[in-house]
Design a protein around this motif. Structure first.
Motif, PDB file in Angstrom:
ATOM      1  N   VAL A 108       0.837  -1.201   0.000  1.00 35.87           N
ATOM      2  CA  VAL A 108       0.000   0.000   0.000  1.00 35.87           C
ATOM      3  C   VAL A 108       0.872   1.252   0.000  1.00 35.87           C
ATOM      4  O   VAL A 108       1.857   1.341   0.739  1.00 35.87           O
ATOM      5  N   PHE A 109       0.496   2.210  -0.836  1.00 35.21           N
ATOM      6  CA  PHE A 109       1.098   3.544  -0.821  1.00 35.21           C
ATOM      7  C   PHE A 109       0.069   4.527  -0.281  1.00 35.21           C
ATOM      8  O   PHE A 109      -1.103   4.496  -0.681  1.00 35.21           O
ATOM      9  N   LEU A 110       0.509   5.383   0.632  1.00 36.16           N
ATOM     10  CA  LEU A 110      -0.335   6.464   1.129  1.00 36.16           C
ATOM     11  C   LEU A 110       0.268   7.792   0.718  1.00 36.16           C
ATOM     12  O   LEU A 110       1.487   7.988   0.829  1.00 36.16           O
ATOM     13  N   ILE A 111      -0.572   8.685   0.222  1.00 42.13           N
ATOM     14  CA  ILE A 111      -0.147  10.061  -0.042  1.00 42.13           C
ATOM     15  C   ILE A 111      -0.946  10.944   0.902  1.00 42.13           C
ATOM     16  O   ILE A 111      -2.187  10.944   0.866  1.00 42.13           O
ATOM     17  N   VAL A 112      -0.257  11.669   1.768  1.00 40.51           N
ATOM     18  CA  VAL A 112      -0.934  12.425   2.816  1.00 40.51           C
ATOM     19  C   VAL A 112      -0.331  13.815   2.950  1.00 40.51           C
ATOM     20  O   VAL A 112       0.843  14.034   2.652  1.00 40.51           O
ATOM     21  N   ASP A 113      -1.163  14.758   3.400  1.00 41.51           N
ATOM     22  CA  ASP A 113      -0.633  16.071   3.746  1.00 41.51           C
ATOM     23  C   ASP A 113      -0.175  16.050   5.199  1.00 41.51           C
ATOM     24  O   ASP A 113      -0.271  15.019   5.886  1.00 41.51           O
TER      25      ASP A 113
END
Length: 697
Positions: free
Chosen positions: A654-659
């Motif tokens: 899983v890849f997460l892109i978060v601020d």
């Protein structure tokens, strides 16, 4: 007499055939997963609906003799009582009983369908309708093996009510006054939200009486006894009034008082608030608002959960048709057949409330489609029998009837074959909760999103702040705040919410917890109170332990969780939504990692590609478990001025892109990264599927 006996035998035979068929179809899922260990616990399948754990908790506590005054366990509810009864008399494990109850109870739907068809002198129609109605998409979905919920009788009981009304109108015998009233009492006992459908049946009988039977006292008796049964009050009081009125109606010398009794029933119905629940349901499902406001106190605004519940959302016509009949063609033919059935048998007009409520699904949510299933099944079954009877020979009539029946059953059978829904939790998650049960006390709390509330309470034997019965906006706001805000603010809110909730259970106070906190800390603006959580405020005295329940599966709904606390409670205006994107099944092309939806990681420039935009990456984080099950986190700071970070959860793919707001959220820090403030939390249970932390403050 011989003919009646033969007809009764045929009726019983058709009921047995249809019942066995319905049960057998529900065993397909069982055979598909009988050897799949993650769906089993304690030697039996686990259930596959969250709400089922609510009734299971009540049944378990009844069997254990629990009688707490402030218990949130539904020990007085009909599903729990009936389950406890079955578990007591049957030689099976409790888990076995709750798993298979939907299979055997929901299949009872075939009985009223066939009995209604018998009234219409068309038993073949009843058999065909029972076969289809018992396995059509939406009915199967909500009554399959493991779907332990009120749905296992929610359509059976109103179909019996329809049958009793038809028999009352046709025969005008006093016994069916009592049968109809008792149907309503049992239906309301089983499913308290039944009032709208009961009222719709009542209105139709009023219209029928005024148009066709104005001078017939029998119908005024029927209306009166129905109103007593439909009152919004204690079930024992309603039962007494039903029996008393039935006793009076039995005696001809009291017939002169029928209209007085009817008047008393109208007054009783209105003064007990009989119409209030109907207005409440219409508001909830047909006039949904994204934000609800309170009319007293601080006038706070909360995000409404109805906006996030899939079964209350709008659906396409194809979904609508499939869920009722299995296919668009079958649905259209069912409508034609139903129209023809109404034309040939006017008594079937009393089925309109079921069809009408089913059609509410097109605007009010897919959960309602199930109500139209049995009646429209009768529609197409009637069409099949009418067409078959036009065939020139008995053999062709028989064969055509079988062929047409198979054609309408096949789409639903294929749906059942492919409907491989999982259990609510898998075995590993339940093992975590079993471990928590051994560490925690019954008075302790697990803070978790409401989707997981009932299973947590059932397996861990602890309190929760939100669950499937308590998930209003004001309940969800603090829990969402705990999960999506930085650790210090999260910890303080968790302690506050738990202590205030525990006190509320003792006092039955009606004020929302967040409003009470605001007032107690001397603020008139909840926004100011929330800001104070960043300061050294004095917290309530600790009376119990608090555990944060953080499951991997919450990644799928994290953006939804944020909606409830990412809101200005004073104005109701949503704040800027934090950025969160989860990608599975990424493809590495060499220079880029494709994450789907036009999003990619450019490895050559260490940047993010969002459609046509290129953005720098603040940090790249990789998490990985070693052979001992310990998590290792490596972090590369790439561009401190950038807004977005990438987290690669390697073991999950899983890849997460978060601020930054999401990166610093308690859920991400504690579950994804296992970065926790040791002055606020301590690790209790760590597994790839669930992580539990104990609050120290």
């Amino acid at each position: 007499m011989k003919q009646i006996l033969q007809e009764n035998k045929q009726t019983l035979l058709y009921i047995v055939i249809a019942y066995i068929f319905s049960v057998a179809m529900r065993f397909i899922w069982v055979f598909q997963f009988q050897d799949y260990a993650p769906f089993h616990f304690n030697g039996e399948f686990m259930i596959n609906t969250n709400d089922g754990y609510y009734w299971a908790e009540g049944a378990r506590d009844i069997l254990a003799g629990v009688q707490e005054v402030h218990a949130t366990s539904p020990i007085g509810s009909a599903p729990s009582l009936l389950t406890a009864f079955f578990a007591k008399i049957l030689p099976f494990k409790f888990e076995t009983v709750i798993f298979y109850m939907p299979v055997f109870l929901s299949s009872l739907i075939v009985i009223p369908i066939i009995l209604i068809a018998k009234t219409l002198k068309n038993l073949e129609m009843g058999l065909i309708a029972a076969l289809l109605g018992s396995i059509a998409w939406s009915y199967y979905n909500r009554t399959m093996a493991g779907y332990y919920d009120t749905d296992m009788l929610n359509i059976v009981l109103p179909m019996f009510l329809l049958w009793s009304i038809i028999w009352a109108v046709n025969t005008q015998k006093n016994i069916y006054l009592l049968v109809t009233a008792l149907d309503i009492l049992v239906y309301r006992w089983w499913y308290p939200q039944s009032y709208s459908l009961e009222f719709a049946f009542f209105v139709l009988i009023v219209i029928y009486t005024l148009v066709f039977e104005r001078k017939n006292l029998y119908f005024y008796k029927l209306l009166a006894i129905m109103l007593f049964a439909m009152m919004n009050g204690d079930g024992y009081v309603r039962f007494f009034l039903v029996m008393a009125s039935f006793f009076l109606f039995q005696n001809k010398k009291y017939e002169k008082y029928v209209f007085y009794i009817l008047g008393a029933s109208v007054i009783a119905y209105l003064t007990t608030g009989g119409l209030n629940p109907i207005f409440h349901q219409l508001k909830a499902y047909l006039f949904r608002e994204s934000v609800s406001g309170t009319n007293d106190g601080l006038g706070l605004h909360f995000f409404t959960v109805m906006q996030t519940v899939r079964e209350a959302g709008h659906i396409s016509f194809e979904t609508f048709a499939n869920r009722i009949s299995g296919s668009i063609i079958t649905f259209v033919l069912s409508l034609v057949g139903y129209g023809y059935l109404l034309y040939r048998h006017k008594i079937m007009l009393f089925s309109l409330p079921l069809v009408g409520l089913g059609f509410v699904a097109y605007v009010g949510g897919l959960r309602f489609t199930v109500y139209a299933v049995p009646v429209l099944a009768m529609g197409i079954a009637f069409l099949i029998t009418e067409i078959s009877q036009k065939m020139p020979t008995k053999k062709l009539q028989y064969l055509s009837s079988i062929a047409f029946t198979l054609l309408i059953l096949l789409p639903n059978y294929f749906h059942i074959q492919g409907y491989k829904v999982p259990t609510v939790f898998n075995a590993d998650e339940v093992k975590v909760l079993e471990s928590l049960r051994k560490k925690a006390q019954p008075k302790d709390y697990a803070v978790a999103w409401w989707d997981y509330g009932f299973p947590i309470r059932y397996y861990a034997h602890v309190h929760t702040l939100a669950d499937g019965a308590q998930h209003s906006g004001d309940r969800n706001f603090p829990v969402s705040y705990v999960l999506t805000h930085p650790q210090e603010e999260s910890a303080k809110m968790a302690r506050l919410d738990v202590e205030y909730d525990a006190k509320k259970l003792e006092t039955n106070a009606s004020t929302s917890l967040i409003e009470q906190m605001t007032k107690d800390y001397g603020f008139n603006d909840t926004n100011d109170f929330l800001l104070s959580l960043q300061t050294d405020i004095k917290l309530p005295k600790k009376t119990r332990d608090v555990y944060l329940y953080l499951p991997y599966r919450m990644l799928n709904i994290y953006p939804t969780v944020t909606l409830f606390s990412n809101l200005d409670l004073m104005s109701g205006k949503p704040k800027k939504q934090p950025f969160f994107y989860v990608a599975r099944g990424a493809k590495d092309t060499g220079n880029k990692i494709l994450l789907g939806n036009g999003i990619a990681i450019d490895k050559t420039t260490s940047s993010l590609v969002l459609g046509k935009k290129k953005m720098p990456i603040r940090r790249f984080v990789k998490t990985a478990y070693d052979k001992k099950g310990e998590l290792h986190v490596s972090t590369q700071l790439l561009d401190f001025s950038a807004q977005l970070s990438v987290i690669y959860m390697s073991n999950y793919g899983v890849f997460l892109i978060v601020d930054e707001q999401t990166y610093n959220a308690t859920y991400v820090q504690l579950f994804v990264l296992e970065h926790y403030d040791k002055s606020l939390y301590e690790q209790v249970i760590l597994s790839p599927s669930v992580k539990i932390y104990k609050l120290k403050i």
